[in-house]
Write a protein that holds these residues in place. Sequence first.
Motif, short mmCIF file in Angstrom:
data_model
loop_
_atom_site.label_atom_id
_atom_site.label_comp_id
_atom_site.label_asym_id
_atom_site.label_seq_id
_atom_site.Cartn_x
_atom_site.Cartn_y
_atom_site.Cartn_z
N LEU A 198 -2.75 4.03 -12.39
CA LEU A 198 -1.34 3.92 -11.98
C LEU A 198 -1.24 3.98 -10.46
CD1 LEU A 198 1.66 3.73 -12.79
CD2 LEU A 198 1.72 6.23 -12.83
N TYR A 199 -2.03 4.86 -9.84
CA TYR A 199 -1.99 5.00 -8.38
C TYR A 199 -2.40 3.69 -7.69
CZ TYR A 199 -3.34 6.36 -3.68
OH TYR A 199 -3.47 6.40 -2.32
N PHE A 200 -3.49 3.07 -8.14
CA PHE A 200 -3.95 1.83 -7.50
C PHE A 200 -2.98 0.67 -7.77
CE2 PHE A 200 -8.38 3.83 -7.85
CZ PHE A 200 -8.34 4.29 -6.55
N LYS A 233 -5.63 5.70 13.20
CA LYS A 233 -5.03 6.60 12.20
C LYS A 233 -4.62 5.84 10.94
CE LYS A 233 -4.51 10.09 15.26
NZ LYS A 233 -5.06 11.42 15.18
N GLY A 234 -4.91 4.54 10.89
CA GLY A 234 -4.59 3.76 9.68
C GLY A 234 -3.17 3.22 9.65
N ASN A 235 -2.49 3.22 10.79
CA ASN A 235 -1.12 2.68 10.85
C ASN A 235 -1.13 1.40 11.70
OD1 ASN A 235 -0.03 4.97 9.42
ND2 ASN A 235 -0.25 6.15 11.32
N SER A 236 -0.22 0.48 11.40
CA SER A 236 -0.20 -0.81 12.10
C SER A 236 -0.05 -0.60 13.61
CB SER A 236 0.96 -1.66 11.58
OG SER A 236 1.10 -2.82 12.37
N GLY A 293 1.77 1.63 5.65
CA GLY A 293 0.75 1.34 4.64
C GLY A 293 -0.44 0.68 5.30
N VAL A 294 -1.63 0.83 4.71
CA VAL A 294 -2.83 0.25 5.33
C VAL A 294 -2.89 -1.28 5.22
CG1 VAL A 294 -4.40 2.25 5.35
CG2 VAL A 294 -4.28 0.80 3.32
N GLY A 295 -1.91 -1.88 4.56
CA GLY A 295 -1.80 -3.34 4.58
C GLY A 295 -1.18 -3.81 5.90
N ALA A 319 -5.75 13.34 8.08
CA ALA A 319 -5.77 11.94 7.63
C ALA A 319 -5.22 11.81 6.21
CB ALA A 319 -7.20 11.42 7.67
N PHE A 320 -4.75 10.59 5.88
CA PHE A 320 -4.09 10.39 4.57
C PHE A 320 -5.02 10.63 3.39
CE2 PHE A 320 -6.02 6.27 3.71
CZ PHE A 320 -6.22 5.71 4.97
N ASN A 321 -6.35 10.54 3.63
CA ASN A 321 -7.27 10.69 2.50
C ASN A 321 -8.18 11.92 2.67
OD1 ASN A 321 -8.75 9.75 4.60
ND2 ASN A 321 -9.39 7.86 3.61
N ARG A 346 -13.14 8.26 -2.41
CA ARG A 346 -12.40 9.39 -1.83
C ARG A 346 -11.24 9.80 -2.73
NH1 ARG A 346 -12.05 11.99 2.90
NH2 ARG A 346 -13.99 11.66 3.95
N ASN A 347 -10.51 8.81 -3.24
CA ASN A 347 -9.40 9.14 -4.14
C ASN A 347 -9.91 9.79 -5.41
OD1 ASN A 347 -7.26 8.26 -2.50
ND2 ASN A 347 -7.67 6.12 -3.04
N LYS A 348 -11.09 9.37 -5.85
CA LYS A 348 -11.68 9.99 -7.04
C LYS A 348 -12.05 11.44 -6.74
CE LYS A 348 -13.09 5.49 -8.68
NZ LYS A 348 -14.09 4.46 -8.65
N SER A 367 -10.10 -3.88 -6.47
CA SER A 367 -10.91 -3.63 -5.27
C SER A 367 -10.88 -2.14 -4.93
CB SER A 367 -10.35 -4.48 -4.12
OG SER A 367 -11.08 -4.38 -2.96
N GLU A 368 -9.70 -1.53 -5.09
CA GLU A 368 -9.57 -0.09 -4.79
C GLU A 368 -10.26 0.76 -5.83
OE1 GLU A 368 -6.70 1.98 -2.71
OE2 GLU A 368 -5.20 0.43 -3.09
N MET A 369 -10.18 0.34 -7.09
CA MET A 369 -10.83 1.12 -8.15
C MET A 369 -12.34 1.14 -7.92
SD MET A 369 -10.20 3.08 -10.68
CE MET A 369 -8.97 3.08 -11.96
N PHE A 417 3.71 9.15 8.46
CA PHE A 417 2.60 8.56 9.22
C PHE A 417 1.41 9.51 9.33
CE2 PHE A 417 6.16 6.00 9.95
CZ PHE A 417 5.70 4.73 10.26
N TYR A 418 1.34 10.45 8.36
CA TYR A 418 0.19 11.36 8.27
C TYR A 418 -0.03 12.11 9.58
CZ TYR A 418 -0.04 7.84 4.71
OH TYR A 418 0.31 6.97 3.72
N ASP A 419 -1.25 11.99 10.16
CA ASP A 419 -1.53 12.73 11.39
C ASP A 419 -1.00 12.01 12.62
OD1 ASP A 419 -3.49 10.90 10.58
OD2 ASP A 419 -5.12 11.95 11.59
N GLN A 453 0.82 -1.22 0.00
CA GLN A 453 0.00 0.00 0.00
C GLN A 453 0.86 1.28 0.00
OE1 GLN A 453 -3.38 0.42 -0.36
NE2 GLN A 453 -3.37 -1.69 -1.04
N SER A 454 0.63 2.19 0.94
CA SER A 454 1.28 3.51 0.86
C SER A 454 2.79 3.47 1.02
CB SER A 454 0.71 4.44 1.92
OG SER A 454 -0.58 4.83 1.57
N ILE A 455 3.34 2.35 1.42
CA ILE A 455 4.81 2.27 1.50
C ILE A 455 5.39 2.51 0.11
CG2 ILE A 455 6.77 0.76 2.03
CD1 ILE A 455 4.99 -0.62 4.13
O1 DON Z 1 -5.46 5.02 -1.46
C1 DON Z 1 -5.57 4.43 -0.38
O2 DON Z 1 -6.36 4.78 0.48
C2 DON Z 1 -4.67 3.24 -0.13
N1 DON Z 1 -4.36 2.59 -1.37
C3 DON Z 1 -3.37 3.63 0.51
C4 DON Z 1 -3.53 4.30 1.87
C5 DON Z 1 -2.45 3.95 2.83
O3 DON Z 1 -1.79 2.96 2.74
C6 DON Z 1 -2.32 4.86 4.00
N2 DON Z 1 -1.31 4.38 4.93
N3 DON Z 1 -1.29 4.12 6.06
#
Ligand code: DON
Length: 307
Positions: A190-192, A285-288, A260-262, A96-98, A166-168, A159-161, A242-244, A65-67
């Motif tokens: 490309l992003y996904f 916050k979406g971090n492990s 990354g959210v994985g 937040a990241f999104n 939110r990304n859209k 799955s993300e597409m 790590f965003y926020d 993911q975001s890594i």
């Molecule tokens: O776009 C997203 O939301 C995910 N593909 C990536 C977000 C992510 O990994 C944030 N990290 N902690």
Amino acid sequence: MKQVNYKTIFNDIFLELKPIEKKGAPASYIPELCNVDPDKLGIHLSNVDGEHFYQGDSEERFSIQSISKVFSLALAIRVIGQKLWTRVGVEPSGSAFNSLVQLEHEEGIPRNPFINAGAIVVCDVLITYLQDPKQELLDFIRKVADNPALQYKQSVAESEMMTGDRNKALIYLMRDFGNIHNDVEQVLDLYFYLCSIEMNCRELARSFMFLATHGMDQSSGEMIVSPSQAKRINTVMQLCGFYDEAGEFSFKVGLPGKSGVGGGIVALHPGKYTVAVWSPRLNGKGNSYMGMKVLELLTTKTEDSIF
Ligand code: DON
């Protein structure tokens, strides 16, 4: 270099964290990411001398993911250098990241290349400058990982597409401000793709090694980025990885890192080592959840961080 018995330290950390192993939950907003055993826990540390230390599920691949956004940033810097910083900033977002909120106020220029909006702009730049962006991005990741077998996972990208409203929203808002220059569908594709790359902890630790060695590849000696560019990428990781929760990670771990959210986290100690941790349960916050704790205990027990 001080000799550290990482094996014993990893054992102690895993034992110490046992009581909180069920805290947090895997990301559910990307349905494919729920198809993973939430109780996985792995760590792999590689030092600049080529030694390896690991524990747990460190050989199992997961969605990084975001890594991956560190790789897209490094490639964009290689391709257009300083010009990148007219399209995206280097400040922590504190949100937040999104999040969509800041983008409206800041007229479509994302705060940094690691929040989703920033990584989407970096993908837009890569599409402008590369002939075959997907292949060249994958080739770059394989090169820094020294591993031609790395792949993306189509089901995760799809799955993300399907669910990435939110990304859209982020990309359309940025296009309105003139900060997206290519076809929206192609940029999102490309992003996904970037987010769906899979690696295990060992592979992740290897792929970040150039950032612990001032930009130089550990085996070939080739410069992946210049020492100054490596400094800058590490700085952006320290401030924004790590965003926020970037302050919290710096405060507790004291190393530049990226999550990354994985459930993966990579951190590095320039001149010393890279370390990757994986535990799919995330905090709010979406971090492990465990990943952050493992790294906090690692730098605390070894009394060794960049500060
Ligand atoms: O776009 C997203 O939301 C995910 N593909 C990536 C977000 C992510 O990994 C944030 N990290 N902690």
